[in-house]
Design a protein around this motif. Structure first.
Motif, PDB file in Angstrom:
ATOM      1  N   MET A   1      45.527  32.283 -13.330  1.00 41.88           N
ATOM      2  CA  MET A   1      44.289  32.476 -12.588  1.00 41.88           C
ATOM      3  C   MET A   1      43.108  32.109 -13.471  1.00 41.88           C
ATOM      4  O   MET A   1      43.223  32.045 -14.681  1.00 41.88           O
ATOM      5  N   THR A   2      41.977  31.844 -12.845  1.00 40.88           N
ATOM      6  CA  THR A   2      40.766  31.494 -13.582  1.00 40.88           C
ATOM      7  C   THR A   2      39.597  32.348 -13.101  1.00 40.88           C
ATOM      8  O   THR A   2      39.530  32.738 -11.942  1.00 40.88           O
ATOM      9  N   ILE A   3      38.691  32.624 -14.018  1.00 38.77           N
ATOM     10  CA  ILE A   3      37.435  33.293 -13.686  1.00 38.77           C
ATOM     11  C   ILE A   3      36.321  32.278 -13.877  1.00 38.77           C
ATOM     12  O   ILE A   3      36.158  31.718 -14.969  1.00 38.77           O
ATOM     13  N   THR A   4      35.576  32.018 -12.813  1.00 41.64           N
ATOM     14  CA  THR A   4      34.502  31.029 -12.846  1.00 41.64           C
ATOM     15  C   THR A   4      33.158  31.725 -12.752  1.00 41.64           C
ATOM     16  O   THR A   4      32.941  32.562 -11.865  1.00 41.64           O
ATOM     17  N   VAL A   5      32.270  31.393 -13.687  1.00 35.37           N
ATOM     18  CA  VAL A   5      30.900  31.930 -13.674  1.00 35.37           C
ATOM     19  C   VAL A   5      29.951  30.736 -13.571  1.00 35.37           C
ATOM     20  O   VAL A   5      29.607  30.109 -14.573  1.00 35.37           O
ATOM     21  N   PRO A   6      29.545  30.365 -12.360  1.00 41.86           N
ATOM     22  CA  PRO A   6      28.670  29.197 -12.192  1.00 41.86           C
ATOM     23  C   PRO A   6      27.342  29.376 -12.927  1.00 41.86           C
ATOM     24  O   PRO A   6      26.882  30.495 -13.166  1.00 41.86           O
ATOM     25  N   ASP A   7      26.725  28.248 -13.242  1.00 37.71           N
ATOM     26  CA  ASP A   7      25.430  28.269 -13.943  1.00 37.71           C
ATOM     27  C   ASP A   7      24.310  28.572 -12.941  1.00 37.71           C
ATOM     28  O   ASP A   7      23.539  27.692 -12.545  1.00 37.71           O
ATOM     29  N   THR A   8      24.225  29.828 -12.556  1.00 36.03           N
ATOM     30  CA  THR A   8      23.194  30.215 -11.597  1.00 36.03           C
ATOM     31  C   THR A   8      21.809  30.278 -12.223  1.00 36.03           C
ATOM     32  O   THR A   8      20.815  30.193 -11.500  1.00 36.03           O
ATOM     33  N   LEU A   9      21.710  30.405 -13.540  1.00 38.31           N
ATOM     34  CA  LEU A   9      20.376  30.417 -14.155  1.00 38.31           C
ATOM     35  C   LEU A   9      19.674  29.084 -13.905  1.00 38.31           C
ATOM     36  O   LEU A   9      18.498  29.052 -13.517  1.00 38.31           O
ATOM     37  N   SER A  10      20.396  27.991 -14.102  1.00 36.70           N
ATOM     38  CA  SER A  10      19.803  26.675 -13.825  1.00 36.70           C
ATOM     39  C   SER A  10      19.527  26.508 -12.336  1.00 36.70           C
ATOM     40  O   SER A  10      18.478  25.981 -11.933  1.00 36.70           O
ATOM     41  N   ALA A  11      20.460  26.955 -11.502  1.00 40.71           N
ATOM     42  CA  ALA A  11      20.274  26.827 -10.061  1.00 40.71           C
ATOM     43  C   ALA A  11      19.057  27.610  -9.587  1.00 40.71           C
ATOM     44  O   ALA A  11      18.273  27.131  -8.748  1.00 40.71           O
ATOM     45  N   MET A  12      18.869  28.803 -10.117  1.00 38.64           N
ATOM     46  CA  MET A  12      17.718  29.612  -9.701  1.00 38.64           C
ATOM     47  C   MET A  12      16.406  29.019 -10.194  1.00 38.64           C
ATOM     48  O   MET A  12      15.394  29.082  -9.488  1.00 38.64           O
ATOM     49  N   ARG A  13      16.404  28.433 -11.365  1.00 38.78           N
ATOM     50  CA  ARG A  13      15.195  27.731 -11.827  1.00 38.78           C
ATOM     51  C   ARG A  13      14.832  26.619 -10.857  1.00 38.78           C
ATOM     52  O   ARG A  13      13.664  26.453 -10.473  1.00 38.78           O
ATOM     53  N   ASP A  14      15.828  25.844 -10.465  1.00 29.55           N
ATOM     54  CA  ASP A  14      15.580  24.736  -9.539  1.00 29.55           C
ATOM     55  C   ASP A  14      15.051  25.255  -8.204  1.00 29.55           C
ATOM     56  O   ASP A  14      14.151  24.657  -7.606  1.00 29.55           O
ATOM     57  N   ILE A  15      15.608  26.350  -7.715  1.00 30.66           N
ATOM     58  CA  ILE A  15      15.161  26.923  -6.447  1.00 30.66           C
ATOM     59  C   ILE A  15      13.708  27.351  -6.539  1.00 30.66           C
ATOM     60  O   ILE A  15      12.877  27.043  -5.665  1.00 30.66           O
ATOM     61  N   LEU A  16      13.363  28.069  -7.598  1.00 32.22           N
ATOM     62  CA  LEU A  16      12.018  28.629  -7.732  1.00 32.22           C
ATOM     63  C   LEU A  16      10.963  27.563  -8.008  1.00 32.22           C
ATOM     64  O   LEU A  16       9.769  27.792  -7.771  1.00 32.22           O
ATOM     65  N   ARG A  17      11.380  26.410  -8.493  1.00 36.13           N
ATOM     66  CA  ARG A  17      10.444  25.315  -8.760  1.00 36.13           C
ATOM     67  C   ARG A  17      10.367  24.324  -7.595  1.00 36.13           C
ATOM     68  O   ARG A  17       9.518  23.430  -7.600  1.00 36.13           O
ATOM     69  N   ALA A  18      11.237  24.473  -6.621  1.00 38.76           N
ATOM     70  CA  ALA A  18      11.257  23.572  -5.476  1.00 38.76           C
ATOM     71  C   ALA A  18      10.169  23.948  -4.480  1.00 38.76           C
ATOM     72  O   ALA A  18       9.649  25.074  -4.497  1.00 38.76           O
ATOM     73  N   PRO A  19       9.782  23.039  -3.594  1.00 35.26           N
ATOM     74  CA  PRO A  19       8.864  23.398  -2.518  1.00 35.26           C
ATOM     75  C   PRO A  19       9.412  24.586  -1.728  1.00 35.26           C
ATOM     76  O   PRO A  19      10.628  24.682  -1.497  1.00 35.26           O
ATOM     77  N   THR A  20       8.545  25.470  -1.316  1.00 35.28           N
ATOM     78  CA  THR A  20       8.972  26.685  -0.632  1.00 35.28           C
ATOM     79  C   THR A  20       9.891  26.391   0.547  1.00 35.28           C
ATOM     80  O   THR A  20      10.891  27.090   0.770  1.00 35.28           O
ATOM     81  N   ALA A  21       9.585  25.342   1.283  1.00 37.71           N
ATOM     82  CA  ALA A  21      10.370  25.014   2.478  1.00 37.71           C
ATOM     83  C   ALA A  21      11.804  24.618   2.147  1.00 37.71           C
ATOM     84  O   ALA A  21      12.689  24.700   3.019  1.00 37.71           O
ATOM     85  N   ASP A  22      12.076  24.200   0.903  1.00 40.38           N
ATOM     86  CA  ASP A  22      13.414  23.740   0.530  1.00 40.38           C
ATOM     87  C   ASP A  22      14.268  24.841  -0.089  1.00 40.38           C
ATOM     88  O   ASP A  22      15.475  24.649  -0.306  1.00 40.38           O
ATOM     89  N   ARG A  23      13.658  25.978  -0.392  1.00 39.09           N
ATOM     90  CA  ARG A  23      14.355  26.969  -1.213  1.00 39.09           C
ATOM     91  C   ARG A  23      15.533  27.630  -0.515  1.00 39.09           C
ATOM     92  O   ARG A  23      16.560  27.909  -1.145  1.00 39.09           O
ATOM     93  N   ALA A  24      15.418  27.903   0.769  1.00 40.37           N
ATOM     94  CA  ALA A  24      16.500  28.594   1.464  1.00 40.37           C
ATOM     95  C   ALA A  24      17.795  27.793   1.423  1.00 40.37           C
ATOM     96  O   ALA A  24      18.874  28.347   1.161  1.00 40.37           O
ATOM     97  N   GLU A  25      17.706  26.491   1.656  1.00 37.25           N
ATOM     98  CA  GLU A  25      18.921  25.675   1.653  1.00 37.25           C
ATOM     99  C   GLU A  25      19.497  25.546   0.249  1.00 37.25           C
ATOM    100  O   GLU A  25      20.732  25.524   0.068  1.00 37.25           O
ATOM    101  N   LEU A  26      18.631  25.464  -0.756  1.00 40.80           N
ATOM    102  CA  LEU A  26      19.124  25.427  -2.131  1.00 40.80           C
ATOM    103  C   LEU A  26      19.816  26.737  -2.486  1.00 40.80           C
ATOM    104  O   LEU A  26      20.868  26.746  -3.150  1.00 40.80           O
ATOM    105  N   LEU A  27      19.255  27.841  -2.049  1.00 43.85           N
ATOM    106  CA  LEU A  27      19.878  29.142  -2.296  1.00 43.85           C
ATOM    107  C   LEU A  27      21.217  29.238  -1.575  1.00 43.85           C
ATOM    108  O   LEU A  27      22.208  29.737  -2.130  1.00 43.85           O
ATOM    109  N   ARG A  28      21.258  28.763  -0.331  1.00 42.87           N
ATOM    110  CA  ARG A  28      22.513  28.804   0.427  1.00 42.87           C
ATOM    111  C   ARG A  28      23.612  28.041  -0.313  1.00 42.87           C
ATOM    112  O   ARG A  28      24.768  28.480  -0.362  1.00 42.87           O
TER     113      ARG A  28
END
Length: 300
Positions: A1-28
């Motif tokens: 088995m494997t334990i995966t910890v995605p790089d959510t720190l980078s993903a959250m930076r991208d979400i918070l720096r994106a235009p507000t209208a795009d953030r929900a889909e990036l978060l999804r």
């Protein structure tokens, strides 16, 4: 088995720096790996809506505050520390129970909402959910105490995930009782303490009432209560329960964790087992053995 910890720190930076209208889909997209954790929920669950209702970071405010918090977590090597802790936790569990079957697990680390008064106050800036095999979600604000406890928080949720995994304890919504939840929290904390010591291993909300006999007695009186709608009040306490529409029962925040720690300690002392060995111990047997060890009757 494997334990995966995605790089959510980078993903959250991208979400918070994106235009507000795009953030929900990036978060999804970021939340997609743990969509299976909602498989038992009635109806279709919108992960973005669930995120926002569960004290996840906001999509339309506090961007700079959240970005600063992400830098704090990056500087602390939060994801690396959690990955190593999860590997160490898994090694401890499989050494203790050699025939353990563990599914692949995805662990999603998410920044919390700094404007959520209950999350930042009574919940002390951290929540975790690891009860659905294969998925773990940890929502956190980087208060220094929470950063210090990153490893302990991760392995606590890992213990839950393995406890309720294939061949383990069955969480039957029709019969599950408060005692099942309280015992699972106590054993998970005991496991974290075995790896990281009492100072870091105990879930913070359970510490203030750890030695309060009145709180312990009250929680024990509710161990037979069934119905998952009651669990928040009995385990997390009135304040957090009221925040999600629950009915208060007269308990302080973290009552179920403090009682669970006492029950787990008594059970482990009576049996000579470790929390790793007891990862799949039957809840009713844990309670009965613990209360007998403590000289307290129980009708369960």
């Amino acid at each position: 088995m494997t334990i995966t910890v995605p790089d959510t720190l980078s993903a959250m930076r991208d979400i918070l720096r994106a235009p507000t209208a795009d953030r929900a889909e990036l978060l999804r997209s970021m939340l997609e790996p743990v969509r299976p954790m909602y498989r038992y929920a009635p109806g279709e669950v919108d992960p973005v809506d669930m995120h926002l209702r569960s004290a996840g970071f906001p999509l339309d405010r506090d961007e700079e505050r959240c970005l600063d918090a992400l830098e704090t977590l990056a500087a602390a090597d939060a994801l690396g520390r959690m990955r190593r802790a999860l590997d160490d936790g898994l090694a401890a569990l499989t050494a203790a129970v050699p025939d353990l079957t563990v599914p692949d697990i995805t662990v999603l680390f998410v920044l919390g909402d700094p404007a959520d008064a209950v999350f930042m106050g009574p919940s002390l800036g951290v929540t975790g959910f690891g009860g659905i095999p294969g998925s773990i979600m940890i929502t956190l604000w980087p208060f220094p105490e929470n950063v210090a406890r990153l490893e302990a928080t991760a392995v606590h949720e890992l213990h839950h995930n393995v406890r309720f995994g294939p061949g383990g304890v069955v969480w039957d919504p029709m019969t599950v009782a408060v005692g099942d939840h309280v015992v699972s929290e106590g054993l998970a904390d005991a496991f974290a303490r075995e790896l990281y010591g009492d100072g870091l291993g105990r879930t913070r909300i359970g510490v203030p009432h750890l030695h309060d006999d009145a709180v312990f007695t009250k929680v024990v009186s509710g161990l037979d209560v069934t119905g998952m709608e009651n669990f928040t009040s009995w385990v997390l306490g009135d304040t957090i329960a009221e925040n999600v529409g629950g009915v208060p029962v007269g308990l302080p925040t973290g009552a179920g964790y403090s009682a669970g720690n006492r029950l787990a300690d008594a059970y482990l002392a009576a049996t000579g087992r470790t929390a790793a060995q007891a990862v799949r111990a039957d809840s009713a047997k844990v309670v009965a053995t613990a209360l007998d060890h403590l000289g307290r009757p129980w009708s369960g």
